[in-house]
Design a protein around this motif. Structure first.
Motif, PDB file in Angstrom:
ATOM      1  N   GLY A 242     -41.579  22.205   1.518  1.00 11.92           N
ATOM      2  CA  GLY A 242     -42.621  21.697   2.694  1.00 11.92           C
ATOM      3  C   GLY A 242     -42.022  21.883   3.961  1.00 11.92           C
ATOM      4  O   GLY A 242     -42.873  22.599   4.789  1.00 11.92           O
ATOM      5  N   LEU A 243     -40.781  21.517   4.212  1.00 20.52           N
ATOM      6  CA  LEU A 243     -40.288  21.340   5.485  1.00 20.52           C
ATOM      7  C   LEU A 243     -40.068  22.557   5.957  1.00 20.52           C
ATOM      8  O   LEU A 243     -40.545  23.004   7.132  1.00 20.52           O
ATOM      9  CB  LEU A 243     -39.051  20.289   5.464  1.00 20.52           C
ATOM     10  CG  LEU A 243     -38.503  19.958   6.961  1.00 20.52           C
ATOM     11  CD1 LEU A 243     -39.685  19.172   7.373  1.00 20.52           C
ATOM     12  CD2 LEU A 243     -37.255  18.973   6.710  1.00 20.52           C
ATOM     13  N   PRO A 244     -39.175  23.731   5.323  1.00 25.51           N
ATOM     14  CA  PRO A 244     -39.131  24.976   5.949  1.00 25.51           C
ATOM     15  C   PRO A 244     -40.637  25.697   5.878  1.00 25.51           C
ATOM     16  O   PRO A 244     -40.864  26.545   6.594  1.00 25.51           O
ATOM     17  CB  PRO A 244     -37.970  25.672   5.025  1.00 25.51           C
ATOM     18  CG  PRO A 244     -38.194  24.889   3.777  1.00 25.51           C
ATOM     19  CD  PRO A 244     -38.578  23.435   3.869  1.00 25.51           C
ATOM     20  N   ALA A 245     -41.341  25.459   4.858  1.00 36.04           N
ATOM     21  CA  ALA A 245     -42.671  26.086   4.945  1.00 36.04           C
ATOM     22  C   ALA A 245     -43.481  25.775   6.230  1.00 36.04           C
ATOM     23  O   ALA A 245     -44.210  26.441   6.781  1.00 36.04           O
ATOM     24  CB  ALA A 245     -43.475  25.761   3.672  1.00 36.04           C
ATOM     25  N   ALA A 246     -43.381  24.281   6.609  1.00 37.59           N
ATOM     26  CA  ALA A 246     -44.184  24.052   7.773  1.00 37.59           C
ATOM     27  C   ALA A 246     -43.723  24.802   9.061  1.00 37.59           C
ATOM     28  O   ALA A 246     -44.270  24.961  10.090  1.00 37.59           O
ATOM     29  CB  ALA A 246     -43.774  22.476   8.122  1.00 37.59           C
ATOM     30  N   CYS A 247     -42.150  25.126   9.174  1.00 42.77           N
ATOM     31  CA  CYS A 247     -41.705  25.982  10.137  1.00 42.77           C
ATOM     32  C   CYS A 247     -42.382  27.148  10.204  1.00 42.77           C
ATOM     33  O   CYS A 247     -42.590  27.535  11.167  1.00 42.77           O
ATOM     34  CB  CYS A 247     -39.991  25.884  10.018  1.00 42.77           C
ATOM     35  SG  CYS A 247     -39.180  24.538  10.360  1.00 42.77           S
ATOM     36  N   GLY A 248     -42.470  27.720   9.059  1.00 40.49           N
ATOM     37  CA  GLY A 248     -42.778  29.217   8.968  1.00 40.49           C
ATOM     38  C   GLY A 248     -44.435  29.270   9.535  1.00 40.49           C
ATOM     39  O   GLY A 248     -44.830  30.131  10.276  1.00 40.49           O
ATOM     40  N   ALA A 249     -45.161  28.206   8.926  1.00 35.38           N
ATOM     41  CA  ALA A 249     -46.572  28.054   9.537  1.00 35.38           C
ATOM     42  C   ALA A 249     -46.952  27.777  10.833  1.00 35.38           C
ATOM     43  O   ALA A 249     -47.624  28.568  11.675  1.00 35.38           O
ATOM     44  CB  ALA A 249     -47.265  26.825   8.558  1.00 35.38           C
TER      45      ALA A 249
ATOM     46  N   THR B 168     -34.177  22.874  12.660  1.00 34.79           N
ATOM     47  CA  THR B 168     -35.039  24.108  13.133  1.00 34.79           C
ATOM     48  C   THR B 168     -36.198  23.744  13.840  1.00 34.79           C
ATOM     49  O   THR B 168     -36.491  24.252  14.877  1.00 34.79           O
ATOM     50  CB  THR B 168     -35.285  24.751  11.770  1.00 34.79           C
ATOM     51  OG1 THR B 168     -34.183  25.259  11.127  1.00 34.79           O
ATOM     52  CG2 THR B 168     -36.132  26.055  12.186  1.00 34.79           C
ATOM     53  N   ILE B 169     -36.699  22.843  13.368  1.00 35.26           N
ATOM     54  CA  ILE B 169     -38.007  22.081  14.097  1.00 35.26           C
ATOM     55  C   ILE B 169     -37.659  21.577  15.594  1.00 35.26           C
ATOM     56  O   ILE B 169     -38.070  21.994  16.484  1.00 35.26           O
ATOM     57  CB  ILE B 169     -38.468  20.858  13.304  1.00 35.26           C
ATOM     58  CG1 ILE B 169     -39.312  21.436  11.898  1.00 35.26           C
ATOM     59  CG2 ILE B 169     -39.519  20.284  14.149  1.00 35.26           C
ATOM     60  CD1 ILE B 169     -39.597  20.604  10.935  1.00 35.26           C
ATOM     61  N   SER B 170     -36.411  20.925  15.522  1.00 36.53           N
ATOM     62  CA  SER B 170     -36.309  20.358  16.844  1.00 36.53           C
ATOM     63  C   SER B 170     -35.524  21.440  17.926  1.00 36.53           C
ATOM     64  O   SER B 170     -36.273  21.538  18.978  1.00 36.53           O
ATOM     65  CB  SER B 170     -34.885  19.342  16.809  1.00 36.53           C
ATOM     66  OG  SER B 170     -34.551  18.917  17.890  1.00 36.53           O
ATOM     67  N   SER B 171     -35.014  22.244  17.414  1.00 33.01           N
ATOM     68  CA  SER B 171     -34.163  23.336  18.327  1.00 33.01           C
ATOM     69  C   SER B 171     -35.564  24.420  18.900  1.00 33.01           C
ATOM     70  O   SER B 171     -35.209  24.849  19.825  1.00 33.01           O
ATOM     71  CB  SER B 171     -32.987  24.115  17.751  1.00 33.01           C
ATOM     72  OG  SER B 171     -33.889  24.961  16.708  1.00 33.01           O
TER      73      SER B 171
END
Length: 547
Positions: free
Chosen positions: A421-428, A455-458
């Motif tokens: 979920g977390l990395p997938a949310a980044c890609g989405a 990744t989300i923060s940066s």
């Protein structure tokens, strides 16, 4: 120009805007080329995260994802993500750097047979030994991903190949790249059975369309609606086409396990099933214990770009959009009247029943929390929300409740790894920066790729991260109990303070445990930056599918 530089150029030319990855020694030449390109590299904090991000990027954008890593541990860290994409037929280019060929098969530092590792989880796998072969391979790969987006393709490049400059001759050879569109040439696929399919449709009394994710990959959603409306043929969707067919009178909902009563009634009583861009899976055909799909005498038409997934009486190896365009052209299909069939299906309409929604208990039941979240984001003030779902007990509630609101949900159905979920949310979010991205995670799965908070923060990705926290691995606890009612082993979690953890990454957050608290937290959201919302929930068993 060396191989690295040319591959980056060809990716630019085909329209690639983002690549997800993590640098390492053997892939540095490729990073050198990226540094001078227009392609935006998204630095993920783990190679598994880079693949899941590229996976969701593809699912949301409709274009193939790209991810890269170095040799040895970097490549091996990608395996779960690649396997996930393979199981769900997600088009993706995976590029791995490798040790120079002089060091191959000598049990050297970080030396492993990467090609063999990736072979069973990709549709194509290349390990070129020189620059000319590498250029031929990348041209073939791009052509395949654009024309036949049916799964991940792996390209392994030794460092000496990445630096090879002896490629001028092969660069100028045209392998007919098709830019940014599906190639609809009839000579690419096999359409000989298309008129036989029309004949079966005209003879049918109770037809049903099963729309799979191939309708999305073929950019054929509007064509499907037109075909259904013109001929009054109802549509049921699979898990991976959930939320794609909006505002359509003949859409019956999910078919199969946990499917709607209408869709499953139509599936069992149809005399013609038209599978468009869908694999046949037990999740679709396992309606109930009294229905044996394999013994049913229903006629089947199957349309798919993946020849290996075709099945039934009439098989059409082709692009769904092209087939629907042929069906929709004037005077192709005549004298259809299915009003009686439509009426009979809608007489079986029944609202989805979800237990526990009226509970006032604190902490919240998970199904109440998820319904409140989806209900809130049904408001027009939110911009086309896309839900991303991880794996865990909450997954069942998300899939059930999303049917009420017909919401698009990005999730892994075939492999279902915790931590998706977390990395997938980044890609989405990278793919659709103007859409609201809502990640629904359990407390267990969230911690499996928790590093992607960085990744989300940066990148200041405006993702709402919802953690449903019951301090346990809920679905595993339930399976243990079904195995032995006295067994509860290694399923209880001592969790960190998730809000403080988010704060340490520069992400604001809050924690709630009641309906009122959750409603207020969502009401105050602006979603112009990342936000973590922990929802303390009660222990709750998911409804078990009866076999």
């Amino acid at each position: 120009m060396n191989v690295s530089e040319y591959i980056v150029k060809i990716l630019e030319d085909i329209g690639v805007k983002h690549i997800f990855g993590h640098p390492g020694e053997q892939i540095i030449p490729f990073y050198g080329a990226l540094n001078n390109s227009k392609i935006n590299h998204i630095l993920m904090r783990h190679e598994q995260g880079s693949v899941h991000a590229a996976d969701a990027y593809a699912r949301v954008s409709g274009k193939f994802g790209v991810c890269i890593s170095t040799a040895g541990p970097g490549a091996l860290n990608m395996v779960m993500g690649v396997g996930t994409a393979f199981k769900d037929s997600i088009p993706m280019l995976i590029i791995t750097g490798d040790n120079p060929q002089t060091h191959e098969k000598k049990d050297g530092f970080q030396d492993i047979d990467i090609e063999s590792v990736f072979k069973p989880i990709t549709i194509k796998n290349f390990n070129p030994k020189n620059g000319k072969s590498a250029i031929k391979n990348i041209k073939y790969i791009i052509k395949t991903l654009v024309n036949e987006p049916r799964g991940p393709i792996h390209l392994n490049l030794s460092k000496n190949v990445l630096l090879d400059q002896n490629i001028d001759e092969i660069i100028n050879q045209d392998l007919h790249l098709y830019k940014n569109e599906i190639d609809l040439c009839y000579d690419y696929y096999e359409y000989n059975n298309i008129d036989s399919a029309i004949s079966e449709i005209e003879k049918a009394n109770r037809p049903l369309i099963i729309a799979g994710a191939g309708v999305f990959w073929g950019n054929a959603i509007n064509d499907l609606k037109l075909f259904s409306e013109n001929n009054k043929i109802p549509i049921a969707h699979t898990y991976h086409s959930k939320g794609l067919i909006e505002g359509h009178d003949f859409e019956l909902g999910l078919v199969g396990i946990r499917g709607s009563k209408m869709a499953n009634f139509a599936f069992k009583n149809s005399d013609l099933l038209i599978f468009l861009g869908s694999k046949i899976s037990e999740r679709t055909t396992a309606i109930d214990k009294n229905f044996d799909f394999k013994r049913a005498k229903t006629k089947i038409i199957s349309v798919n770009i993946d020849e290996n997934t075709l099945f039934g009486d009439i098989k059409i190896h082709g692009n769904v959009k092209n087939v629907l365009n042929y069906f929709n052209s004037s005077d192709r299909i005549k004298n259809l009247s299915y009003n009686y069939w439509i009426e009979k299906i809608f007489n079986n309409n029944e609202k989805i029943h979800i237990s526990g929604l009226n509970s006032e208990k604190i902490p919240l039941k998970p199904q109440i929390a998820i319904k409140l979240i989806m209900e809130s984001f049904n408001d027009s003030k939110f911009n086309n929300p896309i839900f991303v779902n991880d794996a865990g007990s909450h997954t069942t509630w998300v899939n059930l409740i999303s049917e009420i609101y017909n919401k698009r949900v990005i999730f892994s159905g075939g492999m279902a790894p915790m931590g998706y979920g977390l990395p997938a949310a980044c890609g989405a979010s990278i793919a659709k920066p103007n859409n609201n991205i809502i990640l629904i995670n359990g407390d267990g799965g969230f911690q499996m790729n928790i590093q992607e908070l960085a990744t989300i923060s940066s990148n200041n990705l405006p993702i709402l991260i919802v953690i449903l926290n019951n301090s346990q691995l809920g679905v595993i606890r339930q399976w243990e109990n079904l195995y032995d009612e006295n067994l509860r082993y290694s399923v209880d979690l001592k969790n960190p303070d998730f809000v403080k953890l988010a704060n340490s990454y520069g992400i604001e957050g809050d924690s709630v445990n009641s309906k009122e608290g959750l409603k207020l937290a969502i009401k105050d959201l602006k979603l112009d930056k990342p936000y973590l919302l922990e929802v303390i929930i009660d222990e709750e068993d998911i409804p078990v599918v009866k076999s």
